[in-house]
Design a protein around this motif. Structure first.
Motif, mmCIF file in Angstrom:
data_model
loop_
_atom_site.group_PDB
_atom_site.id
_atom_site.type_symbol
_atom_site.label_atom_id
_atom_site.label_comp_id
_atom_site.label_asym_id
_atom_site.label_seq_id
_atom_site.Cartn_x
_atom_site.Cartn_y
_atom_site.Cartn_z
ATOM 1 N N SER A 191 40.788 54.144 35.698
ATOM 2 C CA SER A 191 39.546 53.271 36.032
ATOM 3 C C SER A 191 40.047 51.853 35.344
ATOM 4 C CB SER A 191 38.257 53.557 35.912
ATOM 5 O OG SER A 191 37.758 54.844 36.599
ATOM 6 N N VAL A 192 40.042 51.823 34.101
ATOM 7 C CA VAL A 192 40.199 50.377 33.595
ATOM 8 C C VAL A 192 41.427 49.876 33.824
ATOM 9 C CG1 VAL A 192 40.103 49.394 31.292
ATOM 10 C CG2 VAL A 192 38.666 51.168 31.520
ATOM 11 N N GLY A 193 42.419 50.521 33.827
ATOM 12 C CA GLY A 193 43.865 49.987 34.271
ATOM 13 C C GLY A 193 43.920 49.406 35.429
ATOM 14 N N PRO A 194 43.560 50.024 36.608
ATOM 15 C CA PRO A 194 43.606 49.262 37.910
ATOM 16 C C PRO A 194 42.672 47.965 37.942
ATOM 17 C CG PRO A 194 43.416 51.496 38.186
ATOM 18 C CD PRO A 194 43.554 51.306 36.732
ATOM 19 N N MET A 195 41.564 47.899 37.083
ATOM 20 C CA MET A 195 40.648 46.842 36.974
ATOM 21 C C MET A 195 41.373 45.765 36.317
ATOM 22 S SD MET A 195 37.837 47.445 38.494
ATOM 23 C CE MET A 195 37.228 48.719 39.448
ATOM 24 N N LEU A 196 42.136 45.799 35.296
ATOM 25 C CA LEU A 196 42.922 44.813 34.396
ATOM 26 C C LEU A 196 43.944 44.281 35.520
ATOM 27 C CD1 LEU A 196 42.846 46.101 30.994
ATOM 28 C CD2 LEU A 196 41.170 44.764 31.808
ATOM 29 N N ALA A 197 44.781 45.235 36.002
ATOM 30 C CA ALA A 197 46.017 45.013 37.027
ATOM 31 C C ALA A 197 45.465 43.898 37.941
ATOM 32 C CB ALA A 197 46.392 46.096 37.544
ATOM 33 N N ALA A 198 44.117 44.350 38.776
ATOM 34 C CA ALA A 198 43.722 43.408 39.902
ATOM 35 C C ALA A 198 43.297 42.160 39.328
ATOM 36 C CB ALA A 198 42.388 44.219 40.374
ATOM 37 N N MET A 199 42.648 42.066 37.789
ATOM 38 C CA MET A 199 42.490 40.810 37.255
ATOM 39 C C MET A 199 43.627 39.838 37.277
ATOM 40 S SD MET A 199 39.907 41.410 34.221
ATOM 41 C CE MET A 199 38.135 42.136 34.623
ATOM 42 N N ARG A 200 44.804 40.496 36.877
ATOM 43 C CA ARG A 200 46.205 39.937 36.427
ATOM 44 C C ARG A 200 46.664 39.392 37.958
ATOM 45 N NH1 ARG A 200 50.999 42.851 33.348
ATOM 46 N NH2 ARG A 200 51.317 44.047 35.370
ATOM 47 N N ALA A 201 46.555 40.155 38.889
ATOM 48 C CA ALA A 201 47.485 40.039 40.028
ATOM 49 C C ALA A 201 46.689 39.091 41.267
ATOM 50 C CB ALA A 201 47.464 41.347 40.866
ATOM 51 N N THR A 202 45.287 38.410 40.746
ATOM 52 C CA THR A 202 44.708 37.636 42.002
ATOM 53 C C THR A 202 45.591 36.448 42.031
ATOM 54 O OG1 THR A 202 42.502 38.173 41.296
ATOM 55 C CG2 THR A 202 42.675 36.111 42.095
ATOM 56 N N PRO A 203 45.966 36.155 43.539
ATOM 57 C CA PRO A 203 46.992 35.153 43.729
ATOM 58 C C PRO A 203 46.581 33.720 43.232
ATOM 59 C CG PRO A 203 46.001 35.861 45.514
ATOM 60 C CD PRO A 203 45.241 36.828 44.480
#
Length: 232
Positions: A191-203
């Motif tokens: 759960s936490v990993g994908p949230m942080l990845a999504a934060m990082r990936a915002t274009p």
């Protein structure tokens, strides 16, 4: 074969939705044979949301319900954790999914720099002539929901302060082990990993994306998660 109904890949991720990424990680970790099926309009799905898992018997909505179904089939996502660690895991999952997630939504849908990219990513099924007004109406509805939830009522500095407290808590765990509660991924990481990845990936270059990209501990954790359970 199981089929994961998911939003398409976007921004270099398996899916723009961290909940779809979470479910893909759980499926891969469980050892089940599965495939993906992309869709953009979930209105005909249970709960009118994604992810949804299609099994031979039925459609299962919601990542938590999918987890429960996988566990009934024998999956163990928290193997080796004590009862206290499992309780901590539950709290970390809720922090990620019921707090950090809404900051990601606002960082994407409420940012005028990001919005045109989202419009051309998520609404390609709408004819070009009406795409802008139709998608703007959806955007307005999403932002109204974020305001009702509460996150949308804070200033940027107030929001970043709230996020910072969560990220500091996550970092405290990561100083102790390779993943949050063990040396291998458990349900909290999925759960936490994908949230942080999504934060990082915002274009776009936002305070939230910079916060993750400039943090060596969190940045390397996201990379480890992608390597530990490959789903691309």
């Amino acid at each position: 074969m199981l089929t994961l109904l998911t939003y398409p890949s976007a921004f270099g991720l398996f899916s723009a939705s961290p909940f779809c990424v979470k479910t893909a990680l759980m499926l891969q970790h469980s050892g089940q044979v599965w495939q993906r099926s992309d869709m953009l309009d979930p209105r005909k799905m249970p709960h009118q949301k994604l992810p949804v898992l299609r099994t031979p018997e039925r459609l299962i909505p919601d990542s938590d319900l999918i987890r429960h179904w996988l566990e009934q089939k024998g999956a163990e996502f928290d193997q080796g954790l004590s009862d206290v660690e499992k309780a901590q895991s539950r709290a970390l999952v809720r922090m990620a999914e019921e707090h950090l997630y809404f900051h990601i939504v606002l960082d994407r849908w409420g940012n005028d720099e990001v919005w045109p990219i989202l419009r051309e990513t998520f609404f390609t099924g709408i004819p070009a002539m009406i795409r802008k007004p139709a998608s703007n109406a959806i955007r307005k509805s999403v932002l109204k929901g974020i305001s009702s939830q509460g996150i949308g009522r804070f200033s940027l500095s107030e929001r970043m302060d709230r996020v910072e407290r969560d990220l500091e808590s996550i970092s405290t765990y990561l100083w102790q082990s390779r993943f949050l509660l063990a040396d291998q991924p458990t349900s909290a990481d999925m759960s936490v990993g994908p949230m942080l990845a999504a934060m990082r990936a915002t274009p776009a270059d936002t305070p939230l994306t910079r916060r993750i990209k400039q943090d060596n501990l969190l940045n390397s954790y996201v990379d480890r998660m992608e390597q530990a359970i490959p789903i691309a």
